[in-house]
Structures are given as structure tokens and as C-alpha cells.
Design a protein around this motif. Sequence first.
Motif, PDB file in Angstrom:
ATOM      1  N   THR A   1      47.237  30.131  47.557  1.00  0.00           N
ATOM      2  CA  THR A   1      47.276  28.821  48.228  1.00  0.00           C
ATOM      3  C   THR A   1      45.934  28.502  48.871  1.00  0.00           C
ATOM      4  OG1 THR A   1      49.635  29.106  48.685  1.00  0.00           O
ATOM      5  CG2 THR A   1      48.458  27.462  49.998  1.00  0.00           C
ATOM      6  N   ARG A   2      45.366  29.474  49.570  1.00  0.00           N
ATOM      7  CA  ARG A   2      44.061  29.288  50.227  1.00  0.00           C
ATOM      8  C   ARG A   2      42.964  29.069  49.193  1.00  0.00           C
ATOM      9  NH1 ARG A   2      40.931  26.918  53.499  1.00  0.00           N
ATOM     10  NH2 ARG A   2      39.153  28.109  54.265  1.00  0.00           N
ATOM     11  N   ARG A   3      43.036  29.786  48.080  1.00  0.00           N
ATOM     12  CA  ARG A   3      42.023  29.646  47.018  1.00  0.00           C
ATOM     13  C   ARG A   3      42.052  28.237  46.432  1.00  0.00           C
ATOM     14  NH1 ARG A   3      40.901  30.656  41.609  1.00  0.00           N
ATOM     15  NH2 ARG A   3      43.098  30.599  41.106  1.00  0.00           N
ATOM     16  N   GLN A   4      43.258  27.713  46.216  1.00  0.00           N
ATOM     17  CA  GLN A   4      43.386  26.361  45.670  1.00  0.00           C
ATOM     18  C   GLN A   4      42.891  25.320  46.672  1.00  0.00           C
ATOM     19  OE1 GLN A   4      43.942  25.591  42.617  1.00  0.00           O
ATOM     20  NE2 GLN A   4      44.446  27.676  41.984  1.00  0.00           N
ATOM     21  N   GLU A   5      43.123  25.572  47.964  1.00  0.00           N
ATOM     22  CA  GLU A   5      42.616  24.665  49.007  1.00  0.00           C
ATOM     23  C   GLU A   5      41.089  24.608  48.960  1.00  0.00           C
ATOM     24  OE1 GLU A   5      44.138  26.082  52.692  1.00  0.00           O
ATOM     25  OE2 GLU A   5      46.181  25.355  52.322  1.00  0.00           O
ATOM     26  N   LEU A   6      40.453  25.765  48.828  1.00  0.00           N
ATOM     27  CA  LEU A   6      38.985  25.818  48.761  1.00  0.00           C
ATOM     28  C   LEU A   6      38.466  25.124  47.508  1.00  0.00           C
ATOM     29  CD1 LEU A   6      38.447  29.494  49.974  1.00  0.00           C
ATOM     30  CD2 LEU A   6      37.735  27.439  51.195  1.00  0.00           C
ATOM     31  N   ARG A   7      39.164  25.289  46.401  1.00  0.00           N
ATOM     32  CA  ARG A   7      38.755  24.611  45.159  1.00  0.00           C
ATOM     33  C   ARG A   7      38.843  23.093  45.319  1.00  0.00           C
ATOM     34  NH1 ARG A   7      38.365  27.328  40.422  1.00  0.00           N
ATOM     35  NH2 ARG A   7      39.193  25.590  39.247  1.00  0.00           N
TER      36      ARG A   7
ATOM     37  N   ASN B   1      31.044  30.492  49.188  1.00  0.00           N
ATOM     38  CA  ASN B   1      31.139  31.902  49.605  1.00  0.00           C
ATOM     39  C   ASN B   1      32.578  32.279  49.957  1.00  0.00           C
ATOM     40  OD1 ASN B   1      28.550  33.108  49.362  1.00  0.00           O
ATOM     41  ND2 ASN B   1      27.829  31.971  51.138  1.00  0.00           N
ATOM     42  N   ASN B   2      33.261  31.378  50.663  1.00  0.00           N
ATOM     43  CA  ASN B   2      34.660  31.631  51.032  1.00  0.00           C
ATOM     44  C   ASN B   2      35.550  31.712  49.800  1.00  0.00           C
ATOM     45  OD1 ASN B   2      34.144  31.711  53.765  1.00  0.00           O
ATOM     46  ND2 ASN B   2      34.599  29.557  54.105  1.00  0.00           N
ATOM     47  N   LEU B   3      35.264  30.837  48.814  1.00  0.00           N
ATOM     48  CA  LEU B   3      36.048  30.845  47.582  1.00  0.00           C
ATOM     49  C   LEU B   3      35.849  32.156  46.826  1.00  0.00           C
ATOM     50  CD1 LEU B   3      37.889  29.491  45.529  1.00  0.00           C
ATOM     51  CD2 LEU B   3      35.890  28.348  44.554  1.00  0.00           C
ATOM     52  N   ILE B   4      34.597  32.598  46.735  1.00  0.00           N
ATOM     53  CA  ILE B   4      34.301  33.867  46.055  1.00  0.00           C
ATOM     54  C   ILE B   4      34.991  35.024  46.781  1.00  0.00           C
ATOM     55  CG2 ILE B   4      32.448  35.540  45.579  1.00  0.00           C
ATOM     56  CD1 ILE B   4      30.635  33.081  45.005  1.00  0.00           C
ATOM     57  N   LYS B   5      34.932  34.988  48.109  1.00  0.00           N
ATOM     58  CA  LYS B   5      35.544  36.054  48.904  1.00  0.00           C
ATOM     59  C   LYS B   5      37.059  36.120  48.687  1.00  0.00           C
ATOM     60  CE  LYS B   5      36.029  37.638  53.716  1.00  0.00           C
ATOM     61  NZ  LYS B   5      35.716  37.313  55.133  1.00  0.00           N
ATOM     62  N   ILE B   6      37.734  34.971  48.768  1.00  0.00           N
ATOM     63  CA  ILE B   6      39.188  34.957  48.629  1.00  0.00           C
ATOM     64  C   ILE B   6      39.598  35.311  47.209  1.00  0.00           C
ATOM     65  CG2 ILE B   6      39.561  32.527  48.021  1.00  0.00           C
ATOM     66  CD1 ILE B   6      41.628  34.373  50.630  1.00  0.00           C
ATOM     67  N   THR B   7      38.791  34.898  46.215  1.00  0.00           N
ATOM     68  CA  THR B   7      39.090  35.237  44.818  1.00  0.00           C
ATOM     69  C   THR B   7      38.942  36.734  44.593  1.00  0.00           C
ATOM     70  OG1 THR B   7      38.283  33.049  44.122  1.00  0.00           O
ATOM     71  CG2 THR B   7      38.573  34.687  42.409  1.00  0.00           C
ATOM     72  N   ASN B   8      37.891  37.323  45.187  1.00  0.00           N
ATOM     73  CA  ASN B   8      37.714  38.780  45.085  1.00  0.00           C
ATOM     74  C   ASN B   8      38.879  39.523  45.730  1.00  0.00           C
ATOM     75  OD1 ASN B   8      35.311  38.863  43.643  1.00  0.00           O
ATOM     76  ND2 ASN B   8      34.031  38.756  45.475  1.00  0.00           N
ATOM     77  N   GLN B   9      39.334  39.018  46.886  1.00  0.00           N
ATOM     78  CA  GLN B   9      40.478  39.638  47.565  1.00  0.00           C
ATOM     79  C   GLN B   9      41.723  39.576  46.680  1.00  0.00           C
ATOM     80  OE1 GLN B   9      40.754  37.487  51.257  1.00  0.00           O
ATOM     81  NE2 GLN B   9      39.242  38.750  52.299  1.00  0.00           N
ATOM     82  N   GLN B  10      41.893  38.410  46.021  1.00  0.00           N
ATOM     83  CA  GLN B  10      43.057  38.250  45.154  1.00  0.00           C
ATOM     84  C   GLN B  10      42.959  39.168  43.936  1.00  0.00           C
ATOM     85  OE1 GLN B  10      43.794  34.152  44.284  1.00  0.00           O
ATOM     86  NE2 GLN B  10      45.775  34.515  43.354  1.00  0.00           N
ATOM     87  N   ALA B  11      41.747  39.287  43.373  1.00  0.00           N
ATOM     88  CA  ALA B  11      41.538  40.178  42.224  1.00  0.00           C
ATOM     89  C   ALA B  11      41.777  41.634  42.626  1.00  0.00           C
ATOM     90  CB  ALA B  11      40.132  39.999  41.675  1.00  0.00           C
ATOM     91  N   ASN B  12      41.314  42.012  43.824  1.00  0.00           N
ATOM     92  CA  ASN B  12      41.531  43.378  44.311  1.00  0.00           C
ATOM     93  C   ASN B  12      43.016  43.660  44.538  1.00  0.00           C
ATOM     94  OD1 ASN B  12      38.797  43.956  44.300  1.00  0.00           O
ATOM     95  ND2 ASN B  12      38.493  43.356  46.433  1.00  0.00           N
ATOM     96  N   TYR B  13      43.715  42.647  45.045  1.00  0.00           N
ATOM     97  CA  TYR B  13      45.155  42.791  45.235  1.00  0.00           C
ATOM     98  C   TYR B  13      45.854  43.007  43.891  1.00  0.00           C
ATOM     99  CZ  TYR B  13      50.000  41.447  46.142  1.00  0.00           C
ATOM    100  OH  TYR B  13      51.370  41.418  46.207  1.00  0.00           O
ATOM    101  N   LEU B  14      45.433  42.224  42.879  1.00  0.00           N
ATOM    102  CA  LEU B  14      46.007  42.377  41.541  1.00  0.00           C
ATOM    103  C   LEU B  14      45.698  43.758  40.969  1.00  0.00           C
ATOM    104  CD1 LEU B  14      45.373  38.884  39.913  1.00  0.00           C
ATOM    105  CD2 LEU B  14      47.590  39.962  40.289  1.00  0.00           C
ATOM    106  N   THR B  15      44.472  44.252  41.247  1.00  0.00           N
ATOM    107  CA  THR B  15      44.104  45.597  40.785  1.00  0.00           C
ATOM    108  C   THR B  15      45.058  46.642  41.359  1.00  0.00           C
ATOM    109  OG1 THR B  15      41.764  44.979  40.591  1.00  0.00           O
ATOM    110  CG2 THR B  15      42.260  47.330  40.741  1.00  0.00           C
ATOM    111  N   ARG B  16      45.357  46.498  42.666  1.00  0.00           N
ATOM    112  CA  ARG B  16      46.295  47.425  43.301  1.00  0.00           C
ATOM    113  C   ARG B  16      47.693  47.307  42.695  1.00  0.00           C
ATOM    114  NH1 ARG B  16      43.348  45.707  47.895  1.00  0.00           N
ATOM    115  NH2 ARG B  16      44.986  44.248  48.504  1.00  0.00           N
TER     116      ARG B  16
END
Length: 377
Positions: free
Chosen positions: A3-9, A44-59
Motif C-alpha cells: 500500500t505504501r509503495r503504491q502511494e509513493l508511485r 529514495n523512499n520508493l526504493i527503500k520500501i520496494t527493497n523491504q518488500q523484496a526482502n520480506y518476499l525472500t524470507r
Amino acid sequence: METRRQELRREIQKISELQAETKSKAQSELSLIEDFNYKITVLNNLIKITNQQANYLTREINANQKKITSLRAELKQLKEDYAAMVVKSYKSKNKQSKVMFLLSSTDFKQAYKRLQYIKQYANHQKQQGETIKAKTVELQNTNQDLLKQREEKERLISENRVTQRTLEATKKQHESLMQSIKKNMSRYTAQIKAKQQEADRIDREIEKIIKAAIARSNKRVGKSESSTNFALTAEEKILASNFVANKGKLPWPVEKGYVKLRYGNQPHPINRSLTIKSNGVRIATEKGAQVRTVFSGEVIGVITLKNVNPLVMVRHGNYITTYKNLSKVYVKEGDKVNTKQVIGEVATNRATNESVLSFVVSKESDTQDPAAWIYKM
């Protein structure tokens, strides 16, 4: 996170759309730097939140892989146990039929126990078969989830590469512009100081109006006019209470826009030795955007100063919202207004083609961060 990622986009899209409107005329270097700084922050915020989401998916992928391994081992063991049970049952059937097993009992009690054993054994076989089916379905579903998660992660990584390229391009534009500005830093510093002086002048006028409104409210009830707090009627207390109850949920003062400058003291993006004193927020919006009240209240001032576009102040009990830089004003002092009522239009700078609304929230004379009051600001 999604949701936050889409808001930033969406925020980046708004920035791009509004910047496209100003391309027909040259923006000032000061304004461009503000835009670049804000866009870089959002990217920067978008990249950060996307990385967090990708890391979550990795887990999640790792967890599902472990689950699949465990399920496969469990399923293998279940099948082996079931096969052994079937073989044992078949051999037992060849040696002695169930009827003979029962008839060979020494007494009725033993026969009953043997019958119960046969039933339990049959039920256990059936249960094992159902368990194998359920585990097989669970394994299939987990495999499907894993495939979807891997696809989602690849999509996020791909989007992040595009965002990273946009960020790098924006940073290059920012650096190039800063190099040009540094050649004439003294001129820009003078412009920055002049703008801050103008902002301070407007803030002093706003403070005068607030003090005058407080004095009137106290005079009305026979209290000292020198008090710094509003003397509220029962109706005004309810209004103020409702205003506070809606903190964080108030609508934006314009329908479309993004915050170019946030609340509080902050270093200037061009000359970091200078401090910007921001009593509110500056919202970039579209040309001719309608300005709306964020809550019901009473207009306590419509101010027009020399060389400054009009501003409107609305009182909500002991809280005040101020809307600066209007080209048109549709209300007058003393008017009652409702939430989202249009009170004017944002002025557009003819030189830069920019439309920016300055918005302030205060309790009596003390300004507050509008981002804490407006929904998702």
C-alpha cells in the motif's frame, strides 16, 4: 508495504504531471532545486520500501522452501507407513480371515475387543489415506505460492531498476543545476533572504489577526483582552473538540498536489548555511486548483498585503487554518464555512507557471505540523 509503495508511485506520478504543466515556461532555479530535492526523497523512499518488500518476499520464499522440504519428507514417510500397513493387512488377510479371527476368540469379551481392533485399524487406514491427500494438496498449494512469490519478487526487482535509473538521472540534473547556481550564489542568497523576510512579514500579519480574534472572544465574555487563549462558547468548544477528534483524517486543502516544503526549521537546499523557517507546508498543485476548507468553521480574516496574493484564515474553536497565495477569494470575514467548501483558487506564478498553496494549522498563535492533521500528507 505494498500500500505504501503504491502511494509513493502515485506521488511520483503527481510530481511528474505537475512538473509537466510548468515546462511551458522556465521555472526559477530555486523552485527547480526544491522539486528535484523532493523527487529524490520520494524516489529514495520508493526504493527503500520496494527493497523491504523484496526482502520480506525472500524470507517468505525461504520459509516456503523449508516447508516444501518438510512436507515432502512427511509425505514420503506417510506413504511408506501406509504401504507397509496395506502389505501387513494383505498378509494378515491371507493367513486368517477377519471372521476366523473373531470366531477363534475364547469368549465374547475377547471377540468384542477384536472387533473394535478391526474397526480401529480400518479407520486408521482410512485416516492415513485422507492425511496423504491433504498433505499432497498442501504441498501443491505451497508450490503455487512459491512460484507467485518468485514472480512478484522479480517484478519488484525489475521496477526498482527502473526507479534507480530515474533517481540517478534526477541526481545528475540536480548536480548540474547546483553547479550553475554556485557561480551566482550571492545573488541566490539575497533572493532566499528576501523570500524569508516576506514570509516573516506575512506571519506577523497572521499573528496580529489571531491576537485580535482572541481579544474579541475574551471581551465578549468579560475576560482580559490580553489573554493568549480564546474564550470559547459551548458551541465553539464542541467545534474544537470535533476538530481534534479528526486529527490525521482531515481532507487536503486542494484535491490534487504534493508537499514541496514541509513544516519546521530546515536548511535551505541551495545554501545550507541559511535556515528556512516554515510555519506550514507548501503544496504544489495544478493551475486554477480550487482551495477547500479542511473543516467547518468561521472566516476570521481575508488578508491582502502589498505585493502578496490574498490569504484566508478560518477558525475552528481555538484552532485556525490559513490558506495562502490565492488568486480568487469566494468568502469574506464572518462567513460560516463547511468542510471541503471552496473558498478560492490557488494563484499561478506568471513567470514560472507554478501553482503553490501555503497551508498553516495553528492552535491560538502556536503553529503545528499540518502533516499530523491532514490525511496521508
